[in-house]
Design a protein around this motif. Sequence first.
Motif, PDB file in Angstrom:
ATOM      1  N   LEU A  87       0.786  -1.194   0.024  1.00  0.00           N
ATOM      2  CA  LEU A  87       0.176  -0.100  -0.056  1.00  0.00           C
ATOM      3  C   LEU A  87       0.945   1.174  -0.164  1.00  0.00           C
ATOM      4  O   LEU A  87       0.597   2.270  -0.131  1.00  0.00           O
ATOM      5  CB  LEU A  87      -0.995  -0.074   1.373  1.00  0.00           C
ATOM      6  CG  LEU A  87      -1.823  -1.142   1.265  1.00  0.00           C
ATOM      7  CD1 LEU A  87      -2.653  -1.105   2.739  1.00  0.00           C
ATOM      8  CD2 LEU A  87      -2.905  -1.117   0.200  1.00  0.00           C
ATOM      9  N   HIS A 107       0.102   5.197  -0.393  1.00  0.00           N
ATOM     10  CA  HIS A 107      -0.048   5.650  -1.837  1.00  0.00           C
ATOM     11  C   HIS A 107      -1.216   6.617  -1.741  1.00  0.00           C
ATOM     12  O   HIS A 107      -2.524   5.910  -1.249  1.00  0.00           O
ATOM     13  CB  HIS A 107      -0.066   4.727  -2.786  1.00  0.00           C
ATOM     14  CG  HIS A 107       0.149   4.865  -4.033  1.00  0.00           C
ATOM     15  ND1 HIS A 107      -0.985   5.759  -4.757  1.00  0.00           N
ATOM     16  CD2 HIS A 107       1.186   4.911  -4.872  1.00  0.00           C
ATOM     17  CE1 HIS A 107      -0.499   5.845  -6.111  1.00  0.00           C
ATOM     18  NE2 HIS A 107       0.709   5.325  -6.244  1.00  0.00           N
ATOM     19  N   GLY A 108      -1.152   7.586  -2.174  1.00  0.00           N
ATOM     20  CA  GLY A 108      -2.448   8.575  -2.466  1.00  0.00           C
ATOM     21  C   GLY A 108      -3.694   7.885  -2.930  1.00  0.00           C
ATOM     22  O   GLY A 108      -4.818   7.906  -2.689  1.00  0.00           O
ATOM     23  N   GLY A 109      -3.165   6.894  -4.274  1.00  0.00           N
ATOM     24  CA  GLY A 109      -4.176   6.141  -4.710  1.00  0.00           C
ATOM     25  C   GLY A 109      -4.862   4.947  -3.956  1.00  0.00           C
ATOM     26  O   GLY A 109      -5.919   4.872  -3.897  1.00  0.00           O
ATOM     27  N   ALA A 110      -4.077   4.483  -3.139  1.00  0.00           N
ATOM     28  CA  ALA A 110      -4.628   3.417  -2.063  1.00  0.00           C
ATOM     29  C   ALA A 110      -5.484   4.198  -0.931  1.00  0.00           C
ATOM     30  O   ALA A 110      -6.497   3.580  -0.863  1.00  0.00           O
ATOM     31  CB  ALA A 110      -3.495   2.727  -1.356  1.00  0.00           C
ATOM     32  N   ALA A 162      -7.411   6.881  -1.711  1.00  0.00           N
ATOM     33  CA  ALA A 162      -8.531   7.231  -2.450  1.00  0.00           C
ATOM     34  C   ALA A 162      -9.560   5.927  -2.735  1.00  0.00           C
ATOM     35  O   ALA A 162     -10.574   6.048  -2.472  1.00  0.00           O
ATOM     36  CB  ALA A 162      -8.345   7.681  -4.115  1.00  0.00           C
ATOM     37  N   ALA A 163      -8.717   4.716  -3.147  1.00  0.00           N
ATOM     38  CA  ALA A 163      -9.715   3.618  -3.136  1.00  0.00           C
ATOM     39  C   ALA A 163     -10.202   2.869  -2.108  1.00  0.00           C
ATOM     40  O   ALA A 163     -11.435   2.632  -1.886  1.00  0.00           O
ATOM     41  CB  ALA A 163      -8.392   2.533  -3.678  1.00  0.00           C
ATOM     42  N   HIS A 199       2.893   0.247  -4.371  1.00  0.00           N
ATOM     43  CA  HIS A 199       1.613   0.160  -4.712  1.00  0.00           C
ATOM     44  C   HIS A 199       1.375   0.122  -6.154  1.00  0.00           C
ATOM     45  O   HIS A 199       0.472  -0.463  -6.680  1.00  0.00           O
ATOM     46  CB  HIS A 199       0.731   1.114  -4.085  1.00  0.00           C
ATOM     47  CG  HIS A 199      -0.691   0.807  -4.105  1.00  0.00           C
ATOM     48  ND1 HIS A 199      -1.365  -0.329  -3.478  1.00  0.00           N
ATOM     49  CD2 HIS A 199      -1.762   1.685  -4.518  1.00  0.00           C
ATOM     50  CE1 HIS A 199      -2.583  -0.252  -4.001  1.00  0.00           C
ATOM     51  NE2 HIS A 199      -2.944   0.803  -4.524  1.00  0.00           N
ATOM     52  N   HIS A 209     -12.378  -1.561 -10.901  1.00  0.00           N
ATOM     53  CA  HIS A 209     -12.826  -0.794  -9.526  1.00  0.00           C
ATOM     54  C   HIS A 209     -12.281   0.584 -10.046  1.00  0.00           C
ATOM     55  O   HIS A 209     -11.006   0.882 -10.328  1.00  0.00           O
ATOM     56  CB  HIS A 209     -12.187  -1.050  -8.298  1.00  0.00           C
ATOM     57  CG  HIS A 209     -13.257  -0.779  -7.038  1.00  0.00           C
ATOM     58  ND1 HIS A 209     -12.578   0.621  -6.528  1.00  0.00           N
ATOM     59  CD2 HIS A 209     -14.255  -1.044  -6.217  1.00  0.00           C
ATOM     60  CE1 HIS A 209     -13.439   0.948  -5.673  1.00  0.00           C
ATOM     61  NE2 HIS A 209     -14.214  -0.171  -5.533  1.00  0.00           N
ATOM     62  N   GLY A 226     -11.240   2.772  -7.777  1.00  0.00           N
ATOM     63  CA  GLY A 226     -10.176   3.127  -7.052  1.00  0.00           C
ATOM     64  C   GLY A 226      -8.860   2.742  -7.576  1.00  0.00           C
ATOM     65  O   GLY A 226      -7.729   3.303  -7.342  1.00  0.00           O
ATOM     66  N   ALA A 227      -8.804   1.844  -8.565  1.00  0.00           N
ATOM     67  CA  ALA A 227      -7.655   1.290  -9.041  1.00  0.00           C
ATOM     68  C   ALA A 227      -7.224   2.705 -10.316  1.00  0.00           C
ATOM     69  O   ALA A 227      -6.039   2.893 -10.515  1.00  0.00           O
ATOM     70  CB  ALA A 227      -7.479   0.041  -9.881  1.00  0.00           C
ATOM     71  N   SER A 230      -8.204   5.703  -9.924  1.00  0.00           N
ATOM     72  CA  SER A 230      -7.816   6.538  -8.841  1.00  0.00           C
ATOM     73  C   SER A 230      -6.240   6.423  -8.716  1.00  0.00           C
ATOM     74  O   SER A 230      -5.702   7.634  -8.697  1.00  0.00           O
ATOM     75  CB  SER A 230      -8.406   6.715  -7.537  1.00  0.00           C
ATOM     76  OG  SER A 230      -9.869   6.806  -7.675  1.00  0.00           O
ATOM     77  N   ALA A 231      -5.871   5.344  -8.237  1.00  0.00           N
ATOM     78  CA  ALA A 231      -4.527   5.222  -8.051  1.00  0.00           C
ATOM     79  C   ALA A 231      -3.507   5.359  -9.219  1.00  0.00           C
ATOM     80  O   ALA A 231      -2.585   5.973  -9.126  1.00  0.00           O
ATOM     81  CB  ALA A 231      -4.266   3.502  -7.489  1.00  0.00           C
ATOM     82  N   ASP A 284      -3.587   9.257  -9.713  1.00  0.00           N
ATOM     83  CA  ASP A 284      -2.733   9.855  -8.621  1.00  0.00           C
ATOM     84  C   ASP A 284      -1.246   9.873  -8.987  1.00  0.00           C
ATOM     85  O   ASP A 284      -0.279  10.682  -8.762  1.00  0.00           O
ATOM     86  CB  ASP A 284      -3.039   9.231  -7.359  1.00  0.00           C
ATOM     87  CG  ASP A 284      -2.353   9.980  -6.326  1.00  0.00           C
ATOM     88  OD1 ASP A 284      -2.768  11.346  -5.845  1.00  0.00           O
ATOM     89  OD2 ASP A 284      -1.182   9.390  -5.545  1.00  0.00           O
ATOM     90  N   THR A 308       0.071  14.538  -2.943  1.00  0.00           N
ATOM     91  CA  THR A 308      -1.336  15.020  -3.374  1.00  0.00           C
ATOM     92  C   THR A 308      -1.872  15.807  -2.412  1.00  0.00           C
ATOM     93  O   THR A 308      -1.855  15.650  -1.241  1.00  0.00           O
ATOM     94  CB  THR A 308      -2.116  13.841  -3.578  1.00  0.00           C
ATOM     95  OG1 THR A 308      -1.393  12.813  -4.137  1.00  0.00           O
ATOM     96  CG2 THR A 308      -3.321  14.123  -4.324  1.00  0.00           C
TER      97      THR A 308
END
Lengths: 175, 146
Positions: free
Chosen positions: A54, A64-67, A69-70, B19, B55, B57-58, B60-61, B64, B83
């Motif tokens: 993560l 991670h910012g993406g983790a 957000a998810a 990640h 998803h 979320g993926a 978004s990752a 980002d 961010t």
Amino acid sequence: MSRPTPEPVQVIKQRRDGALAALVGSVPYIRFMGITFDRRGDELTAILPFREMLIGNPLLPALHGGATAAFLETAAIIELCWSLIWPELESGRLDAAALEKGALPKLPRTVDFTVDYLRSGLPRDAYARARINRSGRRYASVHVEAWQDNRARLFAQGTGHFIMPPVEGAGAGDG
Amino acid sequence: MTPEKMTAIARQFIAALPHSRELGMELVGIGEGRAEISMPYDPRLVGDPATGVIHGGAVSALMDTCCGAAVMCHPDGNGNTATIDLRIDYMRAAVPGQTIRARAHCYHVTRNVAFLRADALDDDDDHPVATATGAFVFERRKGAGA
């Protein structure tokens, strides 16, 4: 003056937890992230147990910012689904056993999602709770707060809009 | 530090993000405040089992990471970023089985903040799967014009 005997608490818990587990377990991405849900009555708390994968910035290290957000988006979607399932489950209209066999309601679709990164995510477990600010027949607006060690010190918050799945049995044309 | 060197560092840095690596992201192109990163379709990332769609979320990752990479390679920056805020608009479901590519660019930078826009595309280049706008921490490198 006799009332029907209340259901044993274990039966109620088993039905609710079974329904929640069926819902959460049906989404591969939730398993991939390792997200679980804690339930107290109808209140859900999403939990993101820390794992190395993560991490976004290995130098700090930070999640991670993406983790993040998810995690927030997942908490919002499950909260919305749960709000649809709960009354059906409690009234007995929805059969928990059928739910566990895969008779799941359709999932809401995300229209947009905004994440506000308040501080860097530490390499620890994270928690999130979603609040449905508005839920109409077609659209819903959901706010999510996420924290780690201290409930009062959020590390991220998010707001999203979702299209709700059509309610089965609702008249066509006005959905 | 020269822009070329910073680009090389950004490339290495993205490859080292646990990640992003777990999600199978690969740098397609980078430089001058722009970045393009791809993420292959993976059944583990499905968000809706009824449709097989990835998803959000993926996505978004991916957005980002791509925005972060674009900030890191901005010629006036020092390579650091984080961010502040990221908004994703989901236009349509990504087609199951197709690789998703994100393209991000810094459309404005101030002394402390970089403003970004990004698109996510599958095989259909003309209709984005999602778009994003974000604000990222920006630090000017020494000697860069204000």
